[in-house]
Design an enzyme around this catalytic site. Sequence first.
Site, PDB file in Angstrom:
ATOM      1  N   GLU A  91      22.813  -0.071 -14.652  1.00 36.92           N
ATOM      2  CA  GLU A  91      23.049  -1.196 -13.744  1.00 36.92           C
ATOM      3  C   GLU A  91      23.715  -2.352 -14.486  1.00 36.92           C
ATOM      4  OE1 GLU A  91      20.395  -4.356 -11.105  1.00 36.92           O
ATOM      5  OE2 GLU A  91      19.818  -3.845 -13.137  1.00 36.92           O
ATOM      6  N   GLY A 114       0.770  -1.252   0.000  1.00 33.73           N
ATOM      7  CA  GLY A 114       0.000   0.000   0.000  1.00 33.73           C
ATOM      8  C   GLY A 114       0.794   1.291   0.000  1.00 33.73           C
ATOM      9  N   ASP A 171      17.759   0.018 -15.713  1.00 33.04           N
ATOM     10  CA  ASP A 171      17.731  -1.354 -15.231  1.00 33.04           C
ATOM     11  C   ASP A 171      18.377  -2.310 -16.244  1.00 33.04           C
ATOM     12  OD1 ASP A 171      16.579  -3.217 -13.255  1.00 33.04           O
ATOM     13  OD2 ASP A 171      15.358  -3.909 -14.945  1.00 33.04           O
TER      14      ASP A 171
HETATM   15 CA    CA Z   1      -1.807   3.491  -0.632  1.00 37.02          CA
END
Ligand code: CA
Length: 609
Positions: A355, A159, A326
């Site tokens: 990277e 979240g 990346d």
């Molecule tokens: Ca959230």
Amino acid sequence: MKIKCLITIAIFLGSMHAYDIDHLEPPFWWIGMDSKELQLMIHGRNISFLQPEIDYEGVEITNVHRTKNNNYLFIDLQIEKLQNGSFDIFFTRLGKVEAEYRYHLHERRPGSKERLGFDAGDVIYLITPDRFANGDKDNDDVSTLKEISNRENKDGRHGGDIQGIIDRLDYLQQMGLTQIWMNPLLENNQATYSYHGYSTTDYYKIDPRFGNNELYKELSKKASDYGIGVIKDVILNHIGSEHWWMKDLPSSDWINNEGRFIQSNHIHESVHDPHMIQSEKDLFTDGWFVKTMPDLNQKNELLATYLIQNSIWWIEFADLSGLRIDTYPYMDKNFLSLWSKRISSEYPYFNFVGEEWSTNPTMVSYWQKGSTRHDDYESHIPSMMDFPLQDAIIKGLLGKESWNSGIGDIFRIMANDFQYGDPYNLVIFAGNHDMTRIYSQLNERMDLYKMAMSIIFTIRGIPQIYYGTEIAMTSSGDHGELRKDFPGGWQNDWVDAFTGNDLTEKEYEAQNFMKKILNWRKRSSAVALGDMVHYPVQDGIYVYFRRHENELLMVAINNTNRTQTVYPDHFIETIKDKTKGINIFNDRVHYLSRDLDVQSKTALILELY
Ligand code: CA
């Protein structure tokens, strides 16, 4: 037979009367860019049967490309326009307009081209956005996206979001951090394991569980008010298996191996290895990173242009101060050159870092701009991640002191700097989102942790730390665990690293240490601009200096189990007429006319006067 054929034609013609525009990318652009060329990708049912038309002074269609898939059209534009404005793109057939799109050309912010990228005066804070702070509980689950949040699942979404980072900018500033690099924020509409962000499913859309494009822009704006820049994590090597392209590929060569999964061998050396069989070289770059990450074929010119423009679009849109690329060596080498050249011609003072996860300096330096190489290749990328130094710090600090092990590992890695185009522009770090927490790698020893941090913040390069390093977070090598939630980022978190509430003594000690050294570092031109000179390791003590104009910084690292004495006379060639040094941690004055004691397992950092 004849009837069936007629029906087929009728169905075909009938279907041809329905035209849609599902995607048009880039969705808008800017006037006054270095390159006057822009290529639009249009995706929609039967769109290739239509002819694009623009009637707008200063904007001209120079070419139209079609692929074997009738649902794609690519339009080359020449933009000579000097003022911002909007125009309609009409898609016609037999003189009739079947679809249209209003295109906007925006004005760039003044000085956009001349923007400065991150540099050695900065400290970069790497954040895994899902795991840092949840600033908006309402976006934890989004009905249009497959994976829902579950904080109990270490590999699930927890979240965290952009709002959470915006709300904590004051903390980052107080810590002394000046750049944030977030793991990718673009939409990852994968069924599982989507929190890390490396499976892009839409190149132009921030994942709604993190926020939206406008909020990302707001983060960049607000961060800049705190003196903090934003570095975007860019993935050009692969997409997520749920990317909308995968349901309707623009062409059979868009994805390597014609869209079929073949595993990369992950042998980075194969790019250079003179003995390596060609098929294995190809497998490294054209195989897929993992099954859920289809491997993009950057040799396809339409795709290459799409990726280049997408990177420029985000720099301009979100006012970025850097990019991190990346899985750099996994891509087509010629594309990488082209991509870097285009970014650098649009933004000559910008910085971006690739990277290449190898502990061998030869492997890493190969990619950096201006490096000495075995062939005539030039990738044009200004910075690389310094994995060799990371490895040397851990091995060096943990190793037994001897002629060829211990702190000398760091000294010997520094000696390899001759291979790099610009060692001062490497990004240096003790840990990142793919490795066991640094405090755990150092066997949870506070003395070694402080030594590692002292090195990262004073040796040549641009330091970067992973979120939670400042409170000495611990972990195993398990990804879900090493990317665990930052304490205090969630409502009802009792332990709160932002306020200091209920931190352990160890966590508090680490945080105060970091705050002190980072805020000192902000004022030091020696570490930001200075060159580096070092001395061979003697008796387990490594001494190096950073020099800029009249500023001189001395760092002495004692990796032995006893207090060691350093004789300033030994360094007279560097110290010259300086007479005293002030310890940056406690302001104690040391007179250089006397011998210096360096305690066991410590780094002594002195500003010399
Ligand atoms: Ca959230």
